[in-house]
Each structure stands twice: as structure tokens, then as C-alpha cells.
Scaffold this motif. Structure first.
Motif, PDB file in Angstrom:
ATOM      1  N   THR A  91       3.042   1.885   5.248  1.00  0.00           N
ATOM      2  CA  THR A  91       3.597   0.817   6.072  1.00  0.00           C
ATOM      3  C   THR A  91       5.114   0.778   6.027  1.00  0.00           C
ATOM      4  O   THR A  91       5.741   0.192   6.907  1.00  0.00           O
ATOM      5  N   GLY A  92       5.712   1.373   4.976  1.00  0.00           N
ATOM      6  CA  GLY A  92       7.156   1.285   4.810  1.00  0.00           C
ATOM      7  C   GLY A  92       7.620  -0.071   4.325  1.00  0.00           C
ATOM      8  O   GLY A  92       8.824  -0.371   4.335  1.00  0.00           O
ATOM      9  N   ALA A  93       6.687  -0.917   3.871  1.00  0.00           N
ATOM     10  CA  ALA A  93       7.028  -2.289   3.489  1.00  0.00           C
ATOM     11  C   ALA A  93       7.948  -2.326   2.272  1.00  0.00           C
ATOM     12  O   ALA A  93       7.728  -1.633   1.276  1.00  0.00           O
ATOM     13  N   ASP A  94       8.950  -3.151   2.361  1.00  0.00           N
ATOM     14  CA  ASP A  94       9.880  -3.407   1.263  1.00  0.00           C
ATOM     15  C   ASP A  94       9.276  -4.489   0.362  1.00  0.00           C
ATOM     16  O   ASP A  94       8.714  -5.474   0.848  1.00  0.00           O
ATOM     17  N   GLN A 123       1.155  -6.234   4.654  1.00  0.00           N
ATOM     18  CA  GLN A 123       1.362  -4.794   4.611  1.00  0.00           C
ATOM     19  C   GLN A 123       1.365  -4.286   3.171  1.00  0.00           C
ATOM     20  O   GLN A 123       0.850  -3.207   2.873  1.00  0.00           O
ATOM     21  N   ILE A 124       1.949  -5.069   2.279  1.00  0.00           N
ATOM     22  CA  ILE A 124       1.951  -4.693   0.867  1.00  0.00           C
ATOM     23  C   ILE A 124       0.526  -4.691   0.329  1.00  0.00           C
ATOM     24  O   ILE A 124       0.122  -3.790  -0.418  1.00  0.00           O
ATOM     25  N   GLY A 126       9.116   0.155  -1.217  1.00  0.00           N
ATOM     26  CA  GLY A 126       8.553   0.109  -2.564  1.00  0.00           C
ATOM     27  C   GLY A 126       7.065  -0.163  -2.628  1.00  0.00           C
ATOM     28  O   GLY A 126       6.431   0.140  -3.640  1.00  0.00           O
ATOM     29  N   ALA A 127       6.485  -0.715  -1.578  1.00  0.00           N
ATOM     30  CA  ALA A 127       5.052  -1.024  -1.597  1.00  0.00           C
ATOM     31  C   ALA A 127       4.222   0.248  -1.740  1.00  0.00           C
ATOM     32  O   ALA A 127       3.236   0.278  -2.482  1.00  0.00           O
ATOM     33  N   TYR A 128       4.620   1.304  -1.054  1.00  0.00           N
ATOM     34  CA  TYR A 128       3.893   2.569  -1.136  1.00  0.00           C
ATOM     35  C   TYR A 128       3.983   3.146  -2.548  1.00  0.00           C
ATOM     36  O   TYR A 128       2.979   3.567  -3.132  1.00  0.00           O
ATOM     37  N   ALA A 129       5.189   3.162  -3.115  1.00  0.00           N
ATOM     38  CA  ALA A 129       5.377   3.711  -4.457  1.00  0.00           C
ATOM     39  C   ALA A 129       4.591   2.912  -5.491  1.00  0.00           C
ATOM     40  O   ALA A 129       3.978   3.480  -6.407  1.00  0.00           O
TER      41      ALA A 129
END
Length: 232
Positions: A81-84, A92-93, A139-142
Motif C-alpha cells: 500500500t505504501g502506507a506511512d 491500509q496498515i 513503513g507499514a510494509y516493512a
């Protein structure tokens, strides 16, 4: 693991790296269930299309019942999602965690008894170098991949007595639809798929598919200063 006698199920096999992995397994003689939310999108000759949404428990249960001969489960399905973490939409997170962590766990819980009943085999979790390295944004993806890495470690210990090996693949950016907007250098999915299947055949627990992943893995022992020099 003898790939030629393996029956594999690959999640997210309709495109990108999942499609490349499914194709590589087929080329080596494996029987392959190519799973996707929309199985009509599966276009790999010889593959067995299978409907599977790893975020829906009923779908996971149905897939495990339909694919009772699986000895290799490849957890590849993902989201980006690219969510911060500070400013991103919480939904999205949550989606990142629902997909990479809970979705992977749901698939393993459903298929581990199947694999054990077939004499044992392997679970491959497609992780990322970002399970070890966070970026300033997205950072959500990581975070979700880091959780999936921890899950992978725990499952290695729990499933070993059932003769199930749990492997984790760490890799940087692949040249797929998911990374279309990324301008950094990207890897050829087919080449990474071939290397990954080689490592699965060799019964590797940890698969580092590129120099970036190998470098970050080495720097972990140096702590925060080694991984994030900008903070020192």
C-alpha cells in the motif's frame, strides 16, 4: 527436496514473482497449484488454477481441502500500500498485516497438517530485505514483513518435528507490477525464481537472493549504527 516429485501450491501466482516461481517449479517437473483470488487470471500451461484469498479464512480452508496432495507451500501473495506509519491510513496498515502476517499464518495453519500427512515437505515464505531494513516512508510494509520474518522463525521450530522445513526468502526490489513506481535497480523475477528453487531443493532455511540482502544481513550484527548510519 526433490522438486520433480513435489506438489506445490503458490499463492499470488497470477502475476509477478508468484507467476515466475510457479513457472520455474513447473519447468522442473513439479505439480503446481497456481492460487489467486481470481483463478481465471492464471495463464501458466500445466498449472492447476485454484481460488484462494489468504485474508479470508473460508477461502483458505477450501483451498487446503481441494489441494490435499501438497508438499510445498509457497506463501508469496502480498500487498504494497505504501502506507506511512505516522500519516498513513490505518486500514491500509491493517491490510499489510492481514496479508503478510495473518494471511501467511492462516495458510500455514491450514496446510501444515496436509504437508505432514503427505510425509513432510517445505513451507517457503517470500519475505524481503525490508523485513530487516526499514525505509523512512512506507513503513507499514516493512513492519508487516518483519512480523512475517519472526513468524517464519517461530514456525521453523514448531514444524520441524513434523518433518516440515520452513524457509524464508529475502530479496530486494523485483521488476514486477508491484514495484512499477520504484526507480531503484530491480532484479529479474525469473532469475530470482530459479535461484530460489535451487535453494529450496538444497533444503536451505534462509535464502538471500541478492547482494543487498546479504549486506543487510551482515550489518544486523552491528546494531542500529551499522544498519542506519544516519542515526549515529
Amino acid at each position: 527436496m526433490d522438486i520433480s516429485t513435489t506438489t506445490a501450491l503458490v499463492t499470488g501466482a497470477n502475476r509477478g514473482f508468484g507467476r515466475a516461481l510457479a513457472g520455474e517449479l513447473l519447468a522442473r517437473g513439479a505439480t503446481v497449484y497456481a492460487a489467486a483470488r481470481n483463478p481465471a487470471q492464471i495463464d501458466l500451461p500445466g498449472a492447476r488454477p485454484l481460488e484462494l484469498d489468504i485474508t479470508e479464512p473460508a477461502s483458505v480452508t477450501a483451498a487446503a481441502a481441494a489441494a490435499g496432495d501438497v508438499t510445498l507451500l509457497v506463501n508469496n501473495a502480498g500487498s504494497a500500500t505504501g502506507a506511512d506509519l505516522l500519516t498513513g491510513d490505518l486500514d491500509q496498515i491493517r491490510l499489510e498485516m492481514e496479508t503478510h502476517y495473518l494471511g501467511t499464518l492462516s495458510a500455514v495453519r491450514a496446510f501444515a497438517p496436509v504437508i505432514a500427512g503427505n510425509g513432510g515437505g517445505t513451507v517457503l515464505n517470500v519475505l524481503s530485505v525490508l523485513s530487516w531494513l526499514a525505509l523512512p516512508t512506507g513503513g507499514a510494509y516493512a513492519a508487516a514483513k518483519a512480523a512475517e520474518w519472526s513468524l517464519t522463525n517461530a514456525l521453523r521450530l514448531q514444524l520441524a518435528p513434523a518433518n516440515i522445513r520452513v524457509a524464508g526468502l529475502h530479496v530486494g526490489y523485483l521488476d514486477t507490477d508491484m514495484t512499477r513506481a520504484v526507480t531503484a535497480p530491480k532484479l529479474d523475477p525469473a532469475a530470482v525464481a530459479a535461484y530460489t528453487v535451487d535453494q529450496v531443493a538444497a533444503d536451505a532455511y534462509e535464502i538471500l537472493a541478492d547482494d543487498l540482502s546479504r549486506d543487510v544481513r551482515t550489518r544486523l550484527a552491528g546494531g542500529v549504527a551499522a544498519v542506519y548510519p544516519q542515526l549515529s
